[in-house]
Motif scaffolding. Structure first.
Motif, PDB file in Angstrom:
ATOM      1  N   HIS A 202       0.849  -1.187   0.000  1.00  0.00           N
ATOM      2  CA  HIS A 202       0.000   0.000   0.000  1.00  0.00           C
ATOM      3  C   HIS A 202       0.884   1.236   0.000  1.00  0.00           C
ATOM      4  O   HIS A 202       0.517   2.290   0.462  1.00  0.00           O
ATOM      5  N   ASP A 203       2.082   1.071  -0.541  1.00  0.00           N
ATOM      6  CA  ASP A 203       3.075   2.136  -0.592  1.00  0.00           C
ATOM      7  C   ASP A 203       3.046   2.772  -1.987  1.00  0.00           C
ATOM      8  O   ASP A 203       3.259   2.095  -2.990  1.00  0.00           O
ATOM      9  N   GLN A 204       2.739   4.087  -2.032  1.00  0.00           N
ATOM     10  CA  GLN A 204       2.615   4.796  -3.313  1.00  0.00           C
ATOM     11  C   GLN A 204       3.874   4.675  -4.163  1.00  0.00           C
ATOM     12  O   GLN A 204       3.819   4.484  -5.373  1.00  0.00           O
ATOM     13  N   ARG A 205       5.056   4.764  -3.516  1.00  0.00           N
ATOM     14  CA  ARG A 205       6.320   4.714  -4.261  1.00  0.00           C
ATOM     15  C   ARG A 205       6.443   3.383  -5.003  1.00  0.00           C
ATOM     16  O   ARG A 205       6.933   3.304  -6.110  1.00  0.00           O
ATOM     17  N   VAL A 206       5.984   2.309  -4.354  1.00  0.00           N
ATOM     18  CA  VAL A 206       6.074   0.997  -4.981  1.00  0.00           C
ATOM     19  C   VAL A 206       5.147   0.934  -6.189  1.00  0.00           C
ATOM     20  O   VAL A 206       5.519   0.477  -7.265  1.00  0.00           O
ATOM     21  N   MET A 207       3.901   1.491  -5.994  1.00  0.00           N
ATOM     22  CA  MET A 207       2.915   1.406  -7.068  1.00  0.00           C
ATOM     23  C   MET A 207       3.400   2.124  -8.318  1.00  0.00           C
ATOM     24  O   MET A 207       3.066   1.730  -9.437  1.00  0.00           O
ATOM     25  N   SER A 208       4.217   3.165  -8.114  1.00  0.00           N
ATOM     26  CA  SER A 208       4.661   3.940  -9.272  1.00  0.00           C
ATOM     27  C   SER A 208       5.550   3.113 -10.188  1.00  0.00           C
ATOM     28  O   SER A 208       5.736   3.446 -11.347  1.00  0.00           O
ATOM     29  N   TYR A 209       6.109   2.023  -9.681  1.00  0.00           N
ATOM     30  CA  TYR A 209       6.927   1.155 -10.531  1.00  0.00           C
ATOM     31  C   TYR A 209       6.087   0.161 -11.322  1.00  0.00           C
ATOM     32  O   TYR A 209       6.575  -0.480 -12.238  1.00  0.00           O
ATOM     33  N   ALA A 210       4.830  -0.019 -10.919  1.00  0.00           N
ATOM     34  CA  ALA A 210       4.028  -1.094 -11.488  1.00  0.00           C
ATOM     35  C   ALA A 210       3.681  -0.841 -12.933  1.00  0.00           C
ATOM     36  O   ALA A 210       3.421   0.297 -13.329  1.00  0.00           O
ATOM     37  N   ARG A 211       3.675  -1.936 -13.748  1.00  0.00           N
ATOM     38  CA  ARG A 211       3.204  -1.793 -15.098  1.00  0.00           C
ATOM     39  C   ARG A 211       1.764  -2.279 -15.212  1.00  0.00           C
ATOM     40  O   ARG A 211       1.083  -2.016 -16.185  1.00  0.00           O
ATOM     41  N   ARG A 212       1.353  -3.018 -14.209  1.00  0.00           N
ATOM     42  CA  ARG A 212      -0.078  -3.356 -14.114  1.00  0.00           C
ATOM     43  C   ARG A 212      -0.438  -3.184 -12.644  1.00  0.00           C
ATOM     44  O   ARG A 212       0.227  -3.757 -11.769  1.00  0.00           O
ATOM     45  N   LEU A 213      -1.448  -2.400 -12.375  1.00  0.00           N
ATOM     46  CA  LEU A 213      -1.812  -2.082 -11.004  1.00  0.00           C
ATOM     47  C   LEU A 213      -3.210  -2.613 -10.718  1.00  0.00           C
ATOM     48  O   LEU A 213      -4.171  -2.224 -11.365  1.00  0.00           O
ATOM     49  N   ILE A 214      -3.283  -3.551  -9.779  1.00  0.00           N
ATOM     50  CA  ILE A 214      -4.574  -4.134  -9.447  1.00  0.00           C
ATOM     51  C   ILE A 214      -4.996  -3.602  -8.086  1.00  0.00           C
ATOM     52  O   ILE A 214      -4.258  -3.722  -7.107  1.00  0.00           O
ATOM     53  N   GLY A 215      -6.150  -2.981  -8.048  1.00  0.00           N
ATOM     54  CA  GLY A 215      -6.634  -2.437  -6.782  1.00  0.00           C
ATOM     55  C   GLY A 215      -7.645  -3.375  -6.149  1.00  0.00           C
ATOM     56  O   GLY A 215      -8.519  -3.909  -6.829  1.00  0.00           O
ATOM     57  N   MET A 216      -7.494  -3.620  -4.851  1.00  0.00           N
ATOM     58  CA  MET A 216      -8.411  -4.532  -4.166  1.00  0.00           C
ATOM     59  C   MET A 216      -9.091  -3.848  -3.005  1.00  0.00           C
ATOM     60  O   MET A 216      -8.484  -3.054  -2.297  1.00  0.00           O
ATOM     61  N   VAL A 217     -10.375  -4.160  -2.817  1.00  0.00           N
ATOM     62  CA  VAL A 217     -11.113  -3.702  -1.638  1.00  0.00           C
ATOM     63  C   VAL A 217     -12.013  -4.840  -1.190  1.00  0.00           C
ATOM     64  O   VAL A 217     -12.701  -5.451  -2.009  1.00  0.00           O
ATOM     65  N   ASP A 218     -12.006  -5.140   0.076  1.00  0.00           N
ATOM     66  CA  ASP A 218     -12.887  -6.151   0.667  1.00  0.00           C
ATOM     67  C   ASP A 218     -12.888  -7.476  -0.095  1.00  0.00           C
ATOM     68  O   ASP A 218     -13.922  -8.084  -0.340  1.00  0.00           O
ATOM     69  N   GLY A 219     -11.706  -7.896  -0.527  1.00  0.00           N
ATOM     70  CA  GLY A 219     -11.575  -9.214  -1.132  1.00  0.00           C
ATOM     71  C   GLY A 219     -11.987  -9.250  -2.595  1.00  0.00           C
ATOM     72  O   GLY A 219     -12.100 -10.325  -3.175  1.00  0.00           O
TER      73      GLY A 219
END
Lengths: 227, 410, 410
Positions: A202-219
């Protein structure tokens, strides 16, 4: 063929009188060479998903396929074998075996796979060099900083050329410089070794490296964007 | 499969908590030293006990008339006992053989009379089958047949108020039931340490014995000492072939002195009860240490399992750690224990009250342990196995460990 | 908060004990087994010695015995005592004395038409002997002596076999009178007794006291006066009889009359102590280990307590309390288990498979464990005292932690 495929994946925990839906009908396909970040608040099911993919946890229902093999029905020994040969792990903390040196920690998995001593040595030294720890191979974990320990863990995770590396909050205990350094290393390895990376954070800096970003909420997967 | 790294991993794991490991090894070493010492002492004691008891009088084998062993009667005899002894001696070189006659009689000195056990022996052969001739403390043993000489026990000499050179009159019943009487003079006084013998033994030559008790050449037993008291089958068979069967039989020492083997067995049982308690306590120590060591490492085991190590493999690692610890305990225990055994092997062991006890079993007042591979290794080996057995529970706990839960454990 | 009420300390100690219940249970298991072994083994050995002493004391000397000072060296008629005088009889009728009997005891030879045996002829007063010596309860054939003037002869079963004679037959008994003349007299065998020990069946033959006195022309003289008190363990009251004895009378307790038995009893005391300490030492390694682990795990917590103002002495006290509770629970379980097993075995343990060995040691075939309060107290006190001493080391370490250092340790 995709590296990972989850079909209608559910994982429920019973907590007292409540049932927690940690994974609620997740469908997901991840291809070779992808660099995926799972994001979301704590309790959103990131770790549970990673554990299911890594064969550390059995889903309540649904299917998990890894490298063309369905793994949700395997027994403990087969799962262990699957992890040993196809998956590398990097955890948040307590990653290393404290009584082994950095090099021995990296060699450990190969050892179990039965790789010869000279090949083990060559590969572990090369990887430690790649992660920037060439002078520290004889140190024990207690003599390394948190960032250095994580880099040893990364070296260990990719040393046997796994199809994918699963990293669960790898930067959670690191300062920002070490975290940047670690992510740079991940990207580098992803390109060079063509290893699939799935990183929960849940670290923004890490997400900025992602080439595919999957967001999850409540499973549930709520966003899935390619960048 | 045990690789070098598994070995060194196990070894290093042992020293993560040096104090804990040393305390556990210490318990093993303590028990091992005790076991090595006590078992060696036991072995040494039993050997001396067998040797001394049998050498004193009984011998390894005896030829007797049928029924004599249960009811030692005057008329249950072996004809031409000396001749039979000579034939056995010729047929079985390497064995010592002597003929004897046995009777009860009243022995009278000038002022006292006592009931005694008269033993007729062959003066030239008796010293090779019995230690009694060597235990003559004053005077000498019989040296010639037919000289009316006698060697008597020290307590008996005191009771009869006699000394060397004095005469004794013997009254008893002859083989044919007739009145038997004879006069002998005392040439030796023996002090065997066995109350029974010192109080009641009178040894005379077999020739005189046969004379006094109207034996007509008969005797009551022929005693054999063989080379190995635990392997008498062949010797027994040989003797059986030579004696005229029907009238005489061969008995081995176990039949002649049944209390001896049983004493050893009874002692063995009580000793092993005590050893078992010690061993169980060591096993508890190992169980505790290894269980703690597994629980302490729950997270670490979780990570390693996530990496793909099978639980069975980790279980083997725990067993290997235990084996190393137990091996260390075994080495140190045997080393120190052997030192202790060696010391007492040279200087002997004694403590107040021991002599009065040991005399009852024909043992000397100083005990010497025996040092053999078996006596040194038996106890520690059992401890080693018990330690491994104790580690099975902690090792088995790993089989039920789930990686995810383990990694979350505190 | 520098002074904490003891109840809080107790509560803390008790709860801490169960935080790691597995470890505590294993340690409790070890203490229980150890304490059980201490008490159980001690009771077995006590039972064995008890039986040896009781059998020996009954078949022979009494708890204390009065005889002529030279009688032990020269047990002949010449060394007799006059019959007990008024003063002695008075002293013997005190409450401390359960029973006493004057006996004549002479070495003798008994001859049947078939065989001859040496033995001891004992002239007794059957009324005085009842409850004192063994034979009256162990008659298997015929009758016991009826008065001190009875002229029948009571012999052991083994002696009857040896002589090849029967109840009702006549035998000849030879002995010496005060002038050293050999006297013989015919006796009719009127009764046969049996003893747990075969040697006793051969060693003694009995008739009326008066019969022996007149046979050997010894007037009213006796050889010995055997006295029995309430327990063989404490004969100090009986030893006071010495005050009324003349110079020609000697009073000896049983443990000096039979040195083997006496030293056996002393050695047993020593052995019990050594056994308890050895078991404790085997336990102590695990005990210290458990406590060290318990302290090590709680470094942060101890630091917190110190930061809150708890004095080091209180921390020391708390760890010692924890040790004490652990020991007490283990002791309770061990004591209970031992008492239960011994109660289950109170009908005796059948040792007939090693009966010959038991005969050799002078013990009957059935072993009755003898649980003594003193031994239980000894074991418990040793475990508590030494256990607390063992607990001092970890407790002292815990008390020495610096709060800040302790708080920052992971």
């Amino acid at each position: 063929m995709s590296t990972v495929c989850c079909i209608d994946l559910c994982r429920f925990f019973v907590q007292g009188e409540q049932t927690v839906r940690a994974l609620d009908h997740v469908n997901l396909e991840i291809d070779k060479r992808e660099f995926v970040c799972l994001s979301g608040p704590s309790g959103s099911g990131k770790t549970t998903l990673l554990n299911a993919i890594g064969g550390l946890d059995k889903p309540t229902s649904g299917e998990v396929w890894v490298a063309g093999q369905r793994i949700d029905g395997l027994d403990k020994a087969d799962l262990a074998n699957m992890r040993l040969h196809h998956i590398g792990f990097v955890f948040q903390a307590y990653n290393l075996i404290p009584v082994l040196t950095a090099r021995e920690n990296v060699e450990f998995v190969m050892q179990v796979q039965g790789v010869t001593a000279s090949e083990r040595r060559d590969r572990s030294m090369a990887l430690l060099k790649e992660v920037g720890l060439e002078d520290m191979e004889e140190r024990r974990p207690a003599q390394l900083s948190g960032g250095q320990q994580q880099r040893v863990a990364v070296a260990r995770a990719i040393v046997s050329n796994p199809a994918m590396v699963l990293a669960d909050e790898p930067t959670a205990n690191l300062d920002s410089v070490s975290a940047e350094h670690l992510m740079g290393l991940f990207v580098n390895l992803n390109e060079k070794h063509q290893t699939t990376f799935i990183i929960s954070t849940h670290d923004q800096r890490v997400m900025s490296y992602a080439r595919r970003l999957i967001g999850m909420v409540d499973g549930r997967i709520v966003t899935d964007e390619i960048r | 499969m045990i690789t070098n790294v598994t070995l060194s991993l196990a070894w290093r794991n042992l020293w993560r908590h040096p104090r804990r490991t040393w305390l556990t090894v210490g318990a093993m070493v303590f028990s091992n030293i005790l076991l090595v010492f006590l078992i060696s002492l036991q072995f040494g004691m039993y050997r001396v006990m067998y040797e001394n008891s049998l050498r004193l009088f009984t011998g390894h084998l005896q030829v007797q008339a049928v029924g004599y062993i249960d009811e030692p009667r005057m008329r249950l005899t072996i004809p031409d006992a000396a001749g039979l002894a000579a034939r056995l001696r010729d047929a079985m070189p390497g064995n010592d053989v002597a003929a004897r006659g046995l009777a009860f009689a009243l022995a009278s000195s000038a002022d006292r009379s006592y009931g005694v056990q008269i033993v007729g022996v062959q003066p030239e052969h008796e010293p090779r089958v019995s230690s009694l001739p060597g235990l003559v403390k004053r005077g000498r043993f019989l040296d010639n047949a037919g000289m009316q000489e006698a060697v008597i026990g020290s307590v008996l000499a005191r009771n009869l108020r006699v000394d060397l050179g004095h005469e004794l009159t013997l009254f008893g019943t002859g083989r044919d039931g007739s009145f038997a009487a004879g006069i002998v003079h005392i040439v030796g006084i023996l002090d065997s340490g066995s109350a029974e013998i010192d109080r009641s033994f009178v040894q005379i030559s077999l020739a005189d014995f046969q004379d006094i008790f109207a034996m007509q050449g008969h005797g009551h037993s022929v005693v054999l000492m063989t080379s190995d008291l635990f392997n008498l089958k062949a010797a027994t068979a040989k003797v059986e072939a030579i004696i005229e069967s029907g009238e005489s039989v061969v008995h081995d020492w176990n039949a002649l002195l049944p209390g001896l083997k049983q004493s050893v067995q009874a002692d063995m049982v009580s000793a092993w009860f005590m050893y078992a308690v010690l061993i169980v306590l060591v096993a508890f120590s190992v169980l505790n240490t290894q269980l703690m060591s597994v629980l302490d490492r729950t997270r670490e085991f979780g990570v390693v399992m996530a990496l793909g190590l099978s639980p069975a493999r980790l279980g083997r690692l725990v067993l290997l750690e235990t084996a190393m610890m137990a091996g260390l305990g075994l080495l140190l225990g045997v080393a120190v224990g052997s030192g202790v055994v060696l010391y007492f092997y040279h200087y002997g062991l004694t403590f107040p009250g021991l002599e009065a006890m040991t005399a009852q079993f024909n043992l000397p007042g100083r005990l010497y342990p025996s040092a053999s591979f078996a006596s040194l290794m038996l106890g520690p080996t059992v401890v080693f196995l018990a330690c491994l057995a104790a580690a099975i529970y902690p090792a088995a706990k790993l089989l039920r460990m789930e990686p995810v839960a383990a990694m979350r454990a505190v | 908060m520098t002074r904490m009420p003891v109840t809080i300390l107790f509560r803390l100690a008790w709860r801490n004990l169960w935080r790691n219940y597995r470890r505590t249970l294993i340690m409790l298991g070890a203490i229980t087994v150890g304490v059980w072994a201490m008490i159980f083994m001690t009771a077995l050995m006590r039972g064995m010695v008890d039986d040896m002493v009781k059998t020996a004391v009954r078949s022979l000397p009494g708890h204390v015995q009065i005889h002529h000072p030279r009688f032990r060296d020269d047990p002949s008629i010449a060394n007799s005592l006059p019959p007990p005088g008024e003063v002695l009889v008075d002293a013997l009728s005190s409450d401390q004395v359960v029973g006493w009997a004057a006996r004549v005891r002479v070495p003798a030879v008994v001859t049947s038409e078939r065989d001859t045996r040496g033995t001891t002829l004992v002239g007794i007063d059957p009324e005085a002997e009842s409850g004192l010596s063994f034979i009256a309860d162990d008659m298997i054939e015929g009758r016991f002596l009826q008065s001190f003037e009875d002229d029948g002869l009571v012999v052991g079963r083994k002696m009857l076999d040896n002589l090849e004679t029967k109840l009702g037959r006549r035998v000849v008994v030879m002995s010496q009178d005060a002038e050293n003349e050999i006297i013989d007299r015919g006796f009719r065998v009127v009764g046969v007794f049996e003893s747990k020990l075969e040697t006793t069946e051969e060693r003694f033959i009995f008739t009326g006291r008066k019969t022996v006195q007149s046979m050997l022309n010894m007037n009213e003289d006796v050889s010995e006066i055997a006295v029995v008190g309430s327990s063989y363990r404490d004969v100090s009251n009986l030893l006071r009889l010495q005050q009324v004895l003349g110079p020609e009378q000697e009073l000896l307790p049983w443990y000096e009359l039979d040195i083997y038995l006496g030293s056996m009893l002393t050695m047993m005391d020593g052995f019990v102590l050594i056994w308890i300490i050895v078991i404790f030492l085997a336990l102590s390694f695990g005990l210290v280990n458990t406590l060290v682990m318990a302290v090590f795990e709680r470094v942060r917590e101890i630091g917190l307590m110190q930061a809150l103002g708890m004095r080091p002495a209180m921390i020391l006290l708390q760890i010692l309390l924890e040790t004490l509770l652990l020991l007490l629970v283990g002791l309770a379980a061990g004591n209970l288990l031992a008492i239960l097993t011994l109660a289950a075995l109170s009908d005796g343990i059948d040792l007939s498979i090693v009966s010959e060995a038991m005969q050799m040691m002078g013990v009957a075939n059935v072993l009755y464990p003898s649980l003594q309060i003193g031994d239980i107290v000894l074991a418990d006190v040793i475990v508590i005292v030494l256990g607390l001493i063992a607990g001092l080391f970890p407790a002292w370490r815990a008390a020495r932690y610096q709060p800040v250092q302790a708080l920052t340790t992971v």
